[in-house]
Scaffold this motif. Structure first.
Motif, PDB file in Angstrom:
ATOM      1  N   ARG A   1       3.260  -5.119 -26.130  1.00  0.00           N
ATOM      2  CA  ARG A   1       1.862  -6.408 -26.865  1.00  0.00           C
ATOM      3  C   ARG A   1       1.807  -7.694 -26.496  1.00  0.00           C
ATOM      4  O   ARG A   1       1.353  -7.994 -25.947  1.00  0.00           O
ATOM      5  CB  ARG A   1       3.013  -7.275 -28.103  1.00  0.00           C
ATOM      6  N   ALA A   2       3.010  -7.484 -25.335  1.00  0.00           N
ATOM      7  CA  ALA A   2       3.065  -8.681 -24.086  1.00  0.00           C
ATOM      8  C   ALA A   2       2.205  -8.251 -23.336  1.00  0.00           C
ATOM      9  O   ALA A   2       1.324  -8.950 -22.719  1.00  0.00           O
ATOM     10  CB  ALA A   2       4.486  -8.388 -23.204  1.00  0.00           C
ATOM     11  N   LYS A   3       2.548  -6.840 -22.657  1.00  0.00           N
ATOM     12  CA  LYS A   3       0.677  -6.063 -21.558  1.00  0.00           C
ATOM     13  C   LYS A   3      -0.823  -6.085 -22.230  1.00  0.00           C
ATOM     14  O   LYS A   3      -1.095  -6.871 -21.029  1.00  0.00           O
ATOM     15  CB  LYS A   3       1.585  -4.886 -21.053  1.00  0.00           C
ATOM     16  N   ASN A   4      -0.426  -6.337 -23.717  1.00  0.00           N
ATOM     17  CA  ASN A   4      -1.252  -5.978 -24.084  1.00  0.00           C
ATOM     18  C   ASN A   4      -2.024  -7.668 -24.169  1.00  0.00           C
ATOM     19  O   ASN A   4      -3.444  -7.924 -23.829  1.00  0.00           O
ATOM     20  CB  ASN A   4      -1.441  -5.451 -25.339  1.00  0.00           C
ATOM     21  N   ALA A   5      -1.079  -8.455 -24.800  1.00  0.00           N
ATOM     22  CA  ALA A   5      -1.170  -9.538 -24.485  1.00  0.00           C
ATOM     23  C   ALA A   5      -1.751  -9.711 -23.384  1.00  0.00           C
ATOM     24  O   ALA A   5      -2.819 -11.022 -23.305  1.00  0.00           O
ATOM     25  CB  ALA A   5      -0.906 -10.765 -25.331  1.00  0.00           C
ATOM     26  N   VAL A   6      -1.441  -9.884 -22.092  1.00  0.00           N
ATOM     27  CA  VAL A   6      -1.815 -10.826 -20.900  1.00  0.00           C
ATOM     28  C   VAL A   6      -2.971  -9.692 -20.341  1.00  0.00           C
ATOM     29  O   VAL A   6      -4.094 -10.911 -19.823  1.00  0.00           O
ATOM     30  CB  VAL A   6      -0.797 -10.016 -19.766  1.00  0.00           C
ATOM     31  N   ILE A   7      -3.237  -8.744 -20.774  1.00  0.00           N
ATOM     32  CA  ILE A   7      -4.460  -8.328 -20.344  1.00  0.00           C
ATOM     33  C   ILE A   7      -5.720  -8.736 -21.235  1.00  0.00           C
ATOM     34  O   ILE A   7      -6.398  -8.933 -20.694  1.00  0.00           O
ATOM     35  CB  ILE A   7      -4.655  -6.520 -20.779  1.00  0.00           C
TER      36      ILE A   7
ATOM     37  N   VAL B   1     -10.393 -12.973 -21.150  1.00  0.00           N
ATOM     38  CA  VAL B   1     -10.938 -14.303 -21.721  1.00  0.00           C
ATOM     39  C   VAL B   1     -11.000 -16.016 -20.860  1.00  0.00           C
ATOM     40  O   VAL B   1     -11.760 -16.395 -20.924  1.00  0.00           O
ATOM     41  CB  VAL B   1      -9.606 -15.055 -23.183  1.00  0.00           C
ATOM     42  N   THR B   2      -9.873 -15.621 -20.434  1.00  0.00           N
ATOM     43  CA  THR B   2      -9.468 -16.890 -18.950  1.00  0.00           C
ATOM     44  C   THR B   2     -10.669 -16.425 -18.699  1.00  0.00           C
ATOM     45  O   THR B   2     -11.548 -17.885 -17.907  1.00  0.00           O
ATOM     46  CB  THR B   2      -8.406 -16.548 -18.444  1.00  0.00           C
ATOM     47  N   VAL B   3     -10.672 -15.373 -17.455  1.00  0.00           N
ATOM     48  CA  VAL B   3     -12.195 -15.456 -16.673  1.00  0.00           C
ATOM     49  C   VAL B   3     -13.289 -16.054 -17.174  1.00  0.00           C
ATOM     50  O   VAL B   3     -13.854 -16.032 -16.929  1.00  0.00           O
ATOM     51  CB  VAL B   3     -12.044 -13.615 -16.067  1.00  0.00           C
ATOM     52  N   ALA B   4     -13.742 -14.937 -18.217  1.00  0.00           N
ATOM     53  CA  ALA B   4     -15.160 -15.320 -19.055  1.00  0.00           C
ATOM     54  C   ALA B   4     -15.234 -17.201 -18.865  1.00  0.00           C
ATOM     55  O   ALA B   4     -15.851 -17.396 -19.025  1.00  0.00           O
ATOM     56  CB  ALA B   4     -15.446 -15.089 -20.497  1.00  0.00           C
ATOM     57  N   SER B   5     -14.098 -17.027 -19.725  1.00  0.00           N
ATOM     58  CA  SER B   5     -13.947 -18.583 -20.352  1.00  0.00           C
ATOM     59  C   SER B   5     -14.059 -19.918 -18.463  1.00  0.00           C
ATOM     60  O   SER B   5     -15.021 -20.748 -19.024  1.00  0.00           O
ATOM     61  CB  SER B   5     -12.278 -18.873 -20.994  1.00  0.00           C
TER      62      SER B   5
END
Length: 309
Positions: free
Chosen positions: A22-28, A33-37
């Motif tokens: 879950r942590a890995k999926n959250a980071v990915i 989202v960060t790049v798009a934002s």
């Protein structure tokens, strides 16, 4: 006892593994989202903020100075701006309803299961919206020219006795612009209605037929209410597009005769690149479009909204 401890250890390992996944999926996920934002902020919000700041400034080049609300006060006294607003609103209140109604009509016709060559007709009607804006505008300029095909056909049909001055008469020049943008964007809106109609359960229409509803009654009592969200969406997007209208006017009439067909967007272009550059005032005019879009969108939401809301 030993079995219980083994099971407990396996459960802990499974829980830890699940947390890692879950942590890995959250980071990915957050990476995307960060790049798009960041890209949205960099290429959308930052230029919007800069344009807003610029609208409070006057001057040329690097010699800009804050002048407060002077540019906005100038808008209300600028006859050219008021003319462009009038022209743009005329395009809006005439062309958008015609285009929406025509797109609805065509979508209903092309949704008929008994119609042959539906794919051909759909493609033919949709093709204009993927053509080059400049190319089709130039073609329409020649079509509506003094010796263009339109005047030749009308005269051969004895509908007119002399050529219509499509591009040099204020009234007919507006008609030419309206015809051009209607031809280009009707197919675009039709695709939205057509896709929505294909998701409507046929049993609704079958039940209406059993109850004796005619095709016209089915259209107004079933089709229109079912397409209400799509109609609202296309109305708002068409309104935004019309308020930003530029290419057709620039390439067909250049805003003439006089300023009879000039739109707000063309005026912004002229202020920035054709007249003595005044980027501060041009930014102010661009924010006038933003305000108009917000006002018209609110009106459309209110008109389309339920009375009980």
């Amino acid at each position: 006892m030993i079995t219980a401890k083994v099971n407990q250890n396996q459960a802990l390992k499974t829980a830890k593994s699940g947390r890692k996944i879950r942590a890995k999926n959250a980071v990915i996920g957050w990476s995307f989202v960060t790049v798009a934002s960041v890209m949205i902020c960099l290429f959308y919000f930052y230029p919007m903020a800069q344009a807003l700041i610029l609208s409070f400034q006057s001057g040329t080049g690097a010699n800009l100075a804050f002048t407060g609300l002077d540019n906005y006060a100038r808008l209300l006294k600028d006859p050219t701006f008021l003319t462009t607003v009038k022209n743009t609103v005329i395009y809006l209140i005439i062309q958008v309803p015609i285009m929406i109604i025509l797109a609805l009509f065509l979508s209903v016709l092309l949704n008929n299961k008994t119609l042959k060559y539906k794919s051909l007709f759909r493609t033919a009607i949709f093709l204009p919206c993927v053509t080059s804006l400049v190319a089709y505008s130039v073609i329409f300029k020649y079509l509506f020219g003094h010796d263009g095909i339109i005047n030749m056909m009308l005269m051969k049909l004895s509908l007119i006795s002399e050529p219509i001055q499509w591009l040099t008469d204020p009234f007919w020049a507006k008609i030419a612009i309206i015809v051009a943008i209607t031809w280009r964007w009707t197919g675009y809106n039709m695709i939205f209605y057509l896709s929505a109609l294909q998701n409507v359960d046929e049993s609704i229409y079958e039940a209406a037929k059993i109850d004796g509803a005619s095709s016209i009654q089915q259209f107004f009592k079933i089709t229109i209410p079912m397409l209400k969200p799509i109609i609202l969406f296309t109305s708002i997007t068409s309104t935004i597009g019309t308020l930003q209208l530029f290419d057709e006017v620039m390439n067909i009439t250049q805003g003439g005769p006089g300023n009879a067909t000039m739109t707000i967007s063309q005026y912004i272009y002229n202020l920035s690149f054709k007249y003595t550059p005044d980027f501060g005032y041009a930014a102010t005019v661009s924010y006038a479009i933003v305000i108009m879009i917000v006002i018209f969108s609110i009106i459309q939401f209110k008109v389309a909204g339920d009375k009980n809301e």
